[in-house]
Design a protein around this motif. Sequence first.
Motif, PDB file in Angstrom:
ATOM      1  N   ALA A 121      -1.022   5.580  12.873  1.00 23.58           N
ATOM      2  CA  ALA A 121      -0.712   6.381  14.061  1.00 23.58           C
ATOM      3  C   ALA A 121       0.166   7.581  13.746  1.00 23.58           C
ATOM      4  CB  ALA A 121      -0.037   5.504  15.118  1.00 23.58           C
ATOM      5  N   ASP A 122       0.969   7.491  12.698  1.00 17.12           N
ATOM      6  CA  ASP A 122       1.887   8.573  12.338  1.00 17.12           C
ATOM      7  C   ASP A 122       1.854   8.743  10.822  1.00 17.12           C
ATOM      8  OD1 ASP A 122       4.016  10.294  11.820  1.00 17.12           O
ATOM      9  OD2 ASP A 122       5.314   9.417  13.348  1.00 17.12           O
ATOM     10  N   PRO A 123       1.278   9.833  10.329  1.00 18.07           N
ATOM     11  CA  PRO A 123       1.160  10.033   8.885  1.00 18.07           C
ATOM     12  C   PRO A 123       2.504  10.056   8.155  1.00 18.07           C
ATOM     13  CG  PRO A 123      -0.234  11.596  10.071  1.00 18.07           C
ATOM     14  CD  PRO A 123       0.643  10.927  11.093  1.00 18.07           C
ATOM     15  N   MET A 125       4.892   7.916   8.578  1.00 20.61           N
ATOM     16  CA  MET A 125       5.498   6.587   8.516  1.00 20.61           C
ATOM     17  C   MET A 125       5.647   6.091   7.078  1.00 20.61           C
ATOM     18  SD  MET A 125       6.852   4.067  10.180  1.00 20.61           S
ATOM     19  CE  MET A 125       6.310   3.883  11.895  1.00 20.61           C
ATOM     20  N   ALA A 126       4.625   6.263   6.250  1.00 20.54           N
ATOM     21  CA  ALA A 126       4.696   5.753   4.887  1.00 20.54           C
ATOM     22  C   ALA A 126       5.867   6.354   4.129  1.00 20.54           C
ATOM     23  CB  ALA A 126       3.385   6.034   4.150  1.00 20.54           C
ATOM     24  N   GLY A 127       6.115   7.634   4.332  1.00 20.45           N
ATOM     25  CA  GLY A 127       7.228   8.278   3.651  1.00 20.45           C
ATOM     26  C   GLY A 127       8.571   7.735   4.093  1.00 20.45           C
ATOM     27  N   VAL A 128       8.696   7.458   5.378  1.00 20.18           N
ATOM     28  CA  VAL A 128       9.940   6.885   5.896  1.00 20.18           C
ATOM     29  C   VAL A 128      10.194   5.515   5.284  1.00 20.18           C
ATOM     30  CG1 VAL A 128      11.009   5.892   7.977  1.00 20.18           C
ATOM     31  CG2 VAL A 128       9.987   8.172   8.058  1.00 20.18           C
ATOM     32  N   VAL A 129       9.159   4.685   5.255  1.00 20.98           N
ATOM     33  CA  VAL A 129       9.306   3.335   4.719  1.00 20.98           C
ATOM     34  C   VAL A 129       9.598   3.376   3.219  1.00 20.98           C
ATOM     35  CG1 VAL A 129       8.103   1.152   4.324  1.00 20.98           C
ATOM     36  CG2 VAL A 129       7.857   2.331   6.508  1.00 20.98           C
ATOM     37  N   ALA A 130       8.908   4.259   2.517  1.00 21.04           N
ATOM     38  CA  ALA A 130       9.131   4.382   1.081  1.00 21.04           C
ATOM     39  C   ALA A 130      10.562   4.809   0.785  1.00 21.04           C
ATOM     40  CB  ALA A 130       8.144   5.381   0.486  1.00 21.04           C
ATOM     41  N   ASP A 131      11.066   5.794   1.511  1.00 27.05           N
ATOM     42  CA  ASP A 131      12.430   6.285   1.285  1.00 27.05           C
ATOM     43  C   ASP A 131      13.468   5.236   1.645  1.00 27.05           C
ATOM     44  OD1 ASP A 131      11.388   8.677   0.428  1.00 27.05           O
ATOM     45  OD2 ASP A 131      11.731   9.728   2.333  1.00 27.05           O
ATOM     46  N   ALA A 132      13.211   4.469   2.721  1.00 30.06           N
ATOM     47  CA  ALA A 132      14.189   3.486   3.185  1.00 30.06           C
ATOM     48  C   ALA A 132      14.149   2.201   2.363  1.00 30.06           C
ATOM     49  CB  ALA A 132      13.939   3.160   4.654  1.00 30.06           C
ATOM     50  N   ASP A 133      13.030   1.933   1.679  1.00 31.19           N
ATOM     51  CA  ASP A 133      12.849   0.720   0.888  1.00 31.19           C
ATOM     52  C   ASP A 133      13.115  -0.525   1.732  1.00 31.19           C
ATOM     53  OD1 ASP A 133      12.220  -0.764  -1.395  1.00 31.19           O
ATOM     54  OD2 ASP A 133      14.310  -0.856  -2.047  1.00 31.19           O
ATOM     55  N   ARG A 168      -5.663  -0.104   3.639  1.00 30.76           N
ATOM     56  CA  ARG A 168      -4.345   0.307   4.117  1.00 30.76           C
ATOM     57  C   ARG A 168      -3.286   0.144   3.037  1.00 30.76           C
ATOM     58  NH1 ARG A 168      -1.908   3.334   6.578  1.00 30.76           N
ATOM     59  NH2 ARG A 168      -3.648   4.481   5.757  1.00 30.76           N
ATOM     60  N   VAL A 169      -3.324  -0.994   2.345  1.00 32.06           N
ATOM     61  CA  VAL A 169      -2.354  -1.220   1.271  1.00 32.06           C
ATOM     62  C   VAL A 169      -2.495  -0.139   0.205  1.00 32.06           C
ATOM     63  CG1 VAL A 169      -1.639  -2.777  -0.581  1.00 32.06           C
ATOM     64  CG2 VAL A 169      -2.181  -3.699   1.679  1.00 32.06           C
ATOM     65  N   GLY A 170      -3.726   0.191  -0.134  1.00 30.84           N
ATOM     66  CA  GLY A 170      -3.944   1.229  -1.130  1.00 30.84           C
ATOM     67  C   GLY A 170      -3.373   2.565  -0.695  1.00 30.84           C
ATOM     68  N   ALA A 171      -3.585   2.932   0.570  1.00 29.38           N
ATOM     69  CA  ALA A 171      -3.073   4.204   1.071  1.00 29.38           C
ATOM     70  C   ALA A 171      -1.543   4.206   1.112  1.00 29.38           C
ATOM     71  CB  ALA A 171      -3.648   4.475   2.460  1.00 29.38           C
ATOM     72  N   LEU A 172      -0.955   3.094   1.530  1.00 28.23           N
ATOM     73  CA  LEU A 172       0.506   3.012   1.582  1.00 28.23           C
ATOM     74  C   LEU A 172       1.109   3.083   0.192  1.00 28.23           C
ATOM     75  CD1 LEU A 172       0.760   0.151   4.233  1.00 28.23           C
ATOM     76  CD2 LEU A 172       1.518   2.518   4.574  1.00 28.23           C
ATOM     77  N   THR A 173       0.496   2.384  -0.751  1.00 26.27           N
ATOM     78  CA  THR A 173       0.996   2.412  -2.125  1.00 26.27           C
ATOM     79  C   THR A 173       0.884   3.810  -2.716  1.00 26.27           C
ATOM     80  OG1 THR A 173       0.358   0.089  -2.420  1.00 26.27           O
ATOM     81  CG2 THR A 173       0.764   1.368  -4.407  1.00 26.27           C
ATOM     82  N   ASP A 174      -0.227   4.473  -2.446  1.00 25.52           N
ATOM     83  CA  ASP A 174      -0.408   5.847  -2.929  1.00 25.52           C
ATOM     84  C   ASP A 174       0.636   6.787  -2.344  1.00 25.52           C
ATOM     85  OD1 ASP A 174      -2.569   5.045  -4.405  1.00 25.52           O
ATOM     86  OD2 ASP A 174      -4.088   5.814  -3.001  1.00 25.52           O
ATOM     87  N   ALA A 175       1.127   6.460  -1.129  1.00 30.08           N
ATOM     88  CA  ALA A 175       2.135   7.295  -0.469  1.00 30.08           C
ATOM     89  C   ALA A 175       3.560   6.943  -0.907  1.00 30.08           C
ATOM     90  CB  ALA A 175       2.012   7.151   1.044  1.00 30.08           C
ATOM     91  N   GLY A 176       3.684   5.982  -1.832  1.00 28.88           N
ATOM     92  CA  GLY A 176       5.002   5.675  -2.377  1.00 28.88           C
ATOM     93  C   GLY A 176       5.649   4.415  -1.867  1.00 28.88           C
TER      94      GLY A 176
END
Length: 300
Positions: A121-123, A125-133, A168-176
């Motif tokens: 829903a929000d492109p 989001m992956a970056g936020v989660v990756a940065d926050a760990d 989805r997992v692949g896309a999230l992993t690719d986004a960090g």
Amino acid sequence: MSHPSPVDGVPSGRTLVMGVVNVTPDSFSDGGSWLEPDAAVEHGLRLADQGADLVDVGGESTRPGAGRVTPEEERRRVLPVVRALAEAGVVVSVDTTRAAVAAEAVSAGARVVNDVSGGLADPAMAGVVADADVGFVAMHWRGPSDVMDGLARYTDVVADVRRELTARVGALTDAGVDPHRVVLDPGLGFAKPGSDNWPLLAHLDALTGLGHPVLVGASRKRFLGHLLAGPDGTPAPPEARDAATAAVTALAAAAGAWCVRVHEVRASADAVRVAAAWTAASTGAPLGGHEQGGPGERPS
């Protein structure tokens, strides 16, 4: 569990229980009950006392047909509740599809982002989660609540959900995003008619076999209401589905679910401990730590 926990500070050795705090006026089962921050915080603390390992705070209903609230309203609803619960020592999850709300909730103390869209829903989001760990629950999702019932077309619901979550997992992993932080959720009731939910539960190993923890959110869902319908076919109301929810909890725990998300915590907290004892006895393994409570003791 056979995999490391995606969330710091939660127990291991048994299925976890996530209690639901809907800070909304229109959620399908308890809309309006905890809309005021003080009431929501009190409810969250009560769920933790009843055995919730995590408390999931959401400010936007995802019931079928629900419309969206503004980002400002969502922030107003959830941030004070997240902050107060986190300060009280509760492990908090924020239920949101908005990256900006997720980022602020993490800053307020949330340790998990529970996104029903899995980041679609929000492109950002992956970056936020990756940065926050932090832990990230990626649910199977095909579209917003107001259109999802029209998207329930599957060739094989188990295979289709598995394939789409793998992507989805692949896309999230690719986004960090750290793959060890990702939890998968089959999205029971989301773009799935009643008959499609049971195969997903019966074949939970199709998802646990992907190597990620799995969260099951069956609590008070429509398919349970239809299962428990009265003689005239009227579905059981949400509050009358709690015993069936606890039964699903026990079966999901025995099938290897990492966590169950429920509205009524006490019965599910007991159910996961029964499942842990059953599994330990079947394998000859000892029960771990506080799971060995004495007679009459209710582990916290």
